[in-house]
Design a protein around this motif. Sequence first.
Motif, PDB file in Angstrom:
ATOM      1  N   LEU A   4       0.441  -1.399  -0.277  1.00 58.78           N
ATOM      2  CA  LEU A   4      -0.117   0.158   0.037  1.00 58.78           C
ATOM      3  C   LEU A   4       0.347   1.285   0.092  1.00 58.78           C
ATOM      4  CD1 LEU A   4      -3.455   0.967  -0.046  1.00 58.78           C
ATOM      5  CD2 LEU A   4      -2.651   1.216   2.488  1.00 58.78           C
ATOM      6  N   ARG A   5       1.992   1.343   0.604  1.00 61.04           N
ATOM      7  CA  ARG A   5       3.094   2.246   0.847  1.00 61.04           C
ATOM      8  C   ARG A   5       3.252   2.699  -0.882  1.00 61.04           C
ATOM      9  NH1 ARG A   5       8.492   2.379   4.618  1.00 61.04           N
ATOM     10  NH2 ARG A   5       9.324   4.638   3.470  1.00 61.04           N
ATOM     11  N   ASP A   6       2.935   1.375  -2.161  1.00 62.83           N
ATOM     12  CA  ASP A   6       3.164   1.992  -3.869  1.00 62.83           C
ATOM     13  C   ASP A   6       2.818   2.497  -4.500  1.00 62.83           C
ATOM     14  OD1 ASP A   6       6.567   1.038  -1.898  1.00 62.83           O
ATOM     15  OD2 ASP A   6       5.905  -0.924  -2.936  1.00 62.83           O
ATOM     16  N   ALA A   7       1.289   2.191  -3.709  1.00 58.67           N
ATOM     17  CA  ALA A   7       0.273   2.826  -4.594  1.00 58.67           C
ATOM     18  C   ALA A   7       0.426   4.023  -4.929  1.00 58.67           C
ATOM     19  CB  ALA A   7      -0.781   2.234  -3.505  1.00 58.67           C
ATOM     20  N   GLU A   8      -0.352   4.407  -6.396  1.00 53.83           N
ATOM     21  CA  GLU A   8      -0.227   5.874  -6.228  1.00 53.83           C
ATOM     22  C   GLU A   8      -1.306   6.612  -6.337  1.00 53.83           C
ATOM     23  OE1 GLU A   8       2.286   7.274  -8.655  1.00 53.83           O
ATOM     24  OE2 GLU A   8       3.349   5.165  -8.687  1.00 53.83           O
ATOM     25  N   ILE A   9      -1.433   7.670  -5.937  1.00 50.95           N
ATOM     26  CA  ILE A   9      -2.925   8.652  -5.436  1.00 50.95           C
ATOM     27  C   ILE A   9      -3.907   8.508  -6.948  1.00 50.95           C
ATOM     28  CG2 ILE A   9      -3.252  10.966  -4.644  1.00 50.95           C
ATOM     29  CD1 ILE A   9      -0.410  11.841  -4.159  1.00 50.95           C
ATOM     30  N   GLY A  10      -5.182   8.665  -6.193  1.00 49.37           N
ATOM     31  CA  GLY A  10      -6.081   8.396  -7.276  1.00 49.37           C
ATOM     32  C   GLY A  10      -5.930   6.654  -7.509  1.00 49.37           C
ATOM     33  N   SER A  11      -5.658   5.577  -7.017  1.00 47.26           N
ATOM     34  CA  SER A  11      -5.715   4.178  -7.378  1.00 47.26           C
ATOM     35  C   SER A  11      -6.592   3.371  -7.010  1.00 47.26           C
ATOM     36  CB  SER A  11      -4.599   3.592  -8.223  1.00 47.26           C
ATOM     37  OG  SER A  11      -3.642   3.589  -6.482  1.00 47.26           O
ATOM     38  N   THR A  12      -7.496   2.491  -6.918  1.00 42.37           N
ATOM     39  CA  THR A  12      -8.214   1.936  -6.025  1.00 42.37           C
ATOM     40  C   THR A  12      -6.953   0.411  -5.558  1.00 42.37           C
ATOM     41  OG1 THR A  12     -10.081   2.588  -6.323  1.00 42.37           O
ATOM     42  CG2 THR A  12     -10.414   0.792  -6.167  1.00 42.37           C
ATOM     43  N   VAL A  13      -7.047  -0.340  -4.847  1.00 42.62           N
ATOM     44  CA  VAL A  13      -6.271  -1.489  -5.022  1.00 42.62           C
ATOM     45  C   VAL A  13      -6.885  -2.625  -4.002  1.00 42.62           C
ATOM     46  CG1 VAL A  13      -3.798  -0.533  -5.867  1.00 42.62           C
ATOM     47  CG2 VAL A  13      -4.732  -0.795  -2.909  1.00 42.62           C
ATOM     48  N   LYS A  14      -6.541  -3.379  -4.311  1.00 44.60           N
ATOM     49  CA  LYS A  14      -7.442  -4.604  -3.683  1.00 44.60           C
ATOM     50  C   LYS A  14      -6.189  -4.776  -2.751  1.00 44.60           C
ATOM     51  CE  LYS A  14     -10.256  -8.475  -4.441  1.00 44.60           C
ATOM     52  NZ  LYS A  14     -11.487  -9.261  -5.092  1.00 44.60           N
ATOM     53  N   VAL A  15      -6.533  -5.758  -1.282  1.00 44.92           N
ATOM     54  CA  VAL A  15      -5.492  -6.135  -0.360  1.00 44.92           C
ATOM     55  C   VAL A  15      -5.454  -7.709  -0.350  1.00 44.92           C
ATOM     56  CG1 VAL A  15      -5.302  -6.811   2.394  1.00 44.92           C
ATOM     57  CG2 VAL A  15      -6.292  -4.472   1.203  1.00 44.92           C
ATOM     58  N   VAL A  16      -4.266  -8.662  -0.701  1.00 44.75           N
ATOM     59  CA  VAL A  16      -4.091  -9.469  -1.052  1.00 44.75           C
ATOM     60  C   VAL A  16      -3.751 -10.448   0.546  1.00 44.75           C
ATOM     61  CG1 VAL A  16      -2.526 -11.397  -1.845  1.00 44.75           C
ATOM     62  CG2 VAL A  16      -3.101  -8.830  -3.119  1.00 44.75           C
ATOM     63  N   LYS A  17      -3.117  -9.792   1.082  1.00 42.81           N
ATOM     64  CA  LYS A  17      -2.186 -10.522   2.425  1.00 42.81           C
ATOM     65  C   LYS A  17      -2.056  -9.425   3.768  1.00 42.81           C
ATOM     66  CE  LYS A  17       0.871 -13.563   3.534  1.00 42.81           C
ATOM     67  NZ  LYS A  17       1.797 -14.917   3.899  1.00 42.81           N
ATOM     68  N   ILE A  18      -1.719  -9.263   4.823  1.00 36.65           N
ATOM     69  CA  ILE A  18      -1.272  -8.385   5.900  1.00 36.65           C
ATOM     70  C   ILE A  18      -0.254  -9.273   6.489  1.00 36.65           C
ATOM     71  CG2 ILE A  18      -1.774  -7.127   8.021  1.00 36.65           C
ATOM     72  CD1 ILE A  18      -5.102  -6.545   6.835  1.00 36.65           C
ATOM     73  N   HIS A  19       0.944  -8.177   5.568  1.00 40.56           N
ATOM     74  CA  HIS A  19       1.711  -8.812   6.816  1.00 40.56           C
ATOM     75  C   HIS A  19       2.296  -8.658   8.330  1.00 40.56           C
ATOM     76  CE1 HIS A  19       3.143 -10.962   3.011  1.00 40.56           C
ATOM     77  NE2 HIS A  19       2.695  -9.652   2.757  1.00 40.56           N
ATOM     78  N   GLY A  20       3.246  -9.448   9.167  1.00 35.67           N
ATOM     79  CA  GLY A  20       3.446  -8.619  10.353  1.00 35.67           C
ATOM     80  C   GLY A  20       3.163  -9.851  11.105  1.00 35.67           C
ATOM     81  N   GLU A  21       2.852  -9.277  12.928  1.00 39.42           N
ATOM     82  CA  GLU A  21       2.554 -10.464  13.666  1.00 39.42           C
ATOM     83  C   GLU A  21       1.894  -9.483  14.368  1.00 39.42           C
ATOM     84  OE1 GLU A  21       5.769 -12.640  14.363  1.00 39.42           O
ATOM     85  OE2 GLU A  21       6.604 -13.114  13.163  1.00 39.42           O
ATOM     86  N   GLY A  22       1.332 -10.407  15.581  1.00 33.92           N
ATOM     87  CA  GLY A  22       0.138  -9.906  16.931  1.00 33.92           C
ATOM     88  C   GLY A  22       0.232  -8.557  16.924  1.00 33.92           C
ATOM     89  N   ALA A  23       0.494  -8.046  17.446  1.00 32.95           N
ATOM     90  CA  ALA A  23      -0.300  -6.032  18.105  1.00 32.95           C
ATOM     91  C   ALA A  23      -0.421  -5.582  16.571  1.00 32.95           C
ATOM     92  CB  ALA A  23      -0.374  -5.676  18.650  1.00 32.95           C
ATOM     93  N   VAL A  24       0.576  -5.687  15.998  1.00 30.77           N
ATOM     94  CA  VAL A  24       0.724  -4.422  14.224  1.00 30.77           C
ATOM     95  C   VAL A  24      -0.548  -4.827  13.381  1.00 30.77           C
ATOM     96  CG1 VAL A  24       1.623  -4.782  12.329  1.00 30.77           C
ATOM     97  CG2 VAL A  24       3.004  -4.351  15.271  1.00 30.77           C
ATOM     98  N   LYS A  25      -0.732  -6.215  13.459  1.00 25.96           N
ATOM     99  CA  LYS A  25      -1.721  -7.459  12.357  1.00 25.96           C
ATOM    100  C   LYS A  25      -2.557  -6.941  12.934  1.00 25.96           C
ATOM    101  CE  LYS A  25      -2.181 -10.919  10.074  1.00 25.96           C
ATOM    102  NZ  LYS A  25      -1.835 -12.794   9.458  1.00 25.96           N
ATOM    103  N   ARG A  26      -3.027  -7.089  14.330  1.00 27.82           N
ATOM    104  CA  ARG A  26      -4.416  -7.249  14.814  1.00 27.82           C
ATOM    105  C   ARG A  26      -4.421  -5.340  14.872  1.00 27.82           C
ATOM    106  NH1 ARG A  26      -8.232 -10.480  15.733  1.00 27.82           N
ATOM    107  NH2 ARG A  26      -9.805  -8.601  15.023  1.00 27.82           N
TER     108      ARG A  26
END
Length: 73
Positions: A4-26
């Motif tokens: 998501l950090r790399d996405a262009e302004i004005g674009s619509t994207v679809k979330v594929v996966k959430i990385h991270g562990e524990g509290a961050v992912k939650r």
Amino acid sequence: MKTLRDAEIGSTVKVVKIHGEGAVKRRIMDMGITRNCEVYVRKVAPLGDPVEVTIRGYELSIRKDDAQNIEIA
């Protein structure tokens, strides 16, 4: 892997996966960002942090570090 950090302004994207562990992912999932949901990138602050997105009908500002954990297609 595109995040998501790399996405262009004005674009619509679809979330594929959430990385991270524990509290961050939650915390990301508690904000409404889950697999297969669509995210519209509204704007990015001048220094790149935070990123403002529209998800599930509301606006959300997310930090670059958190946006790096969200894989998109």
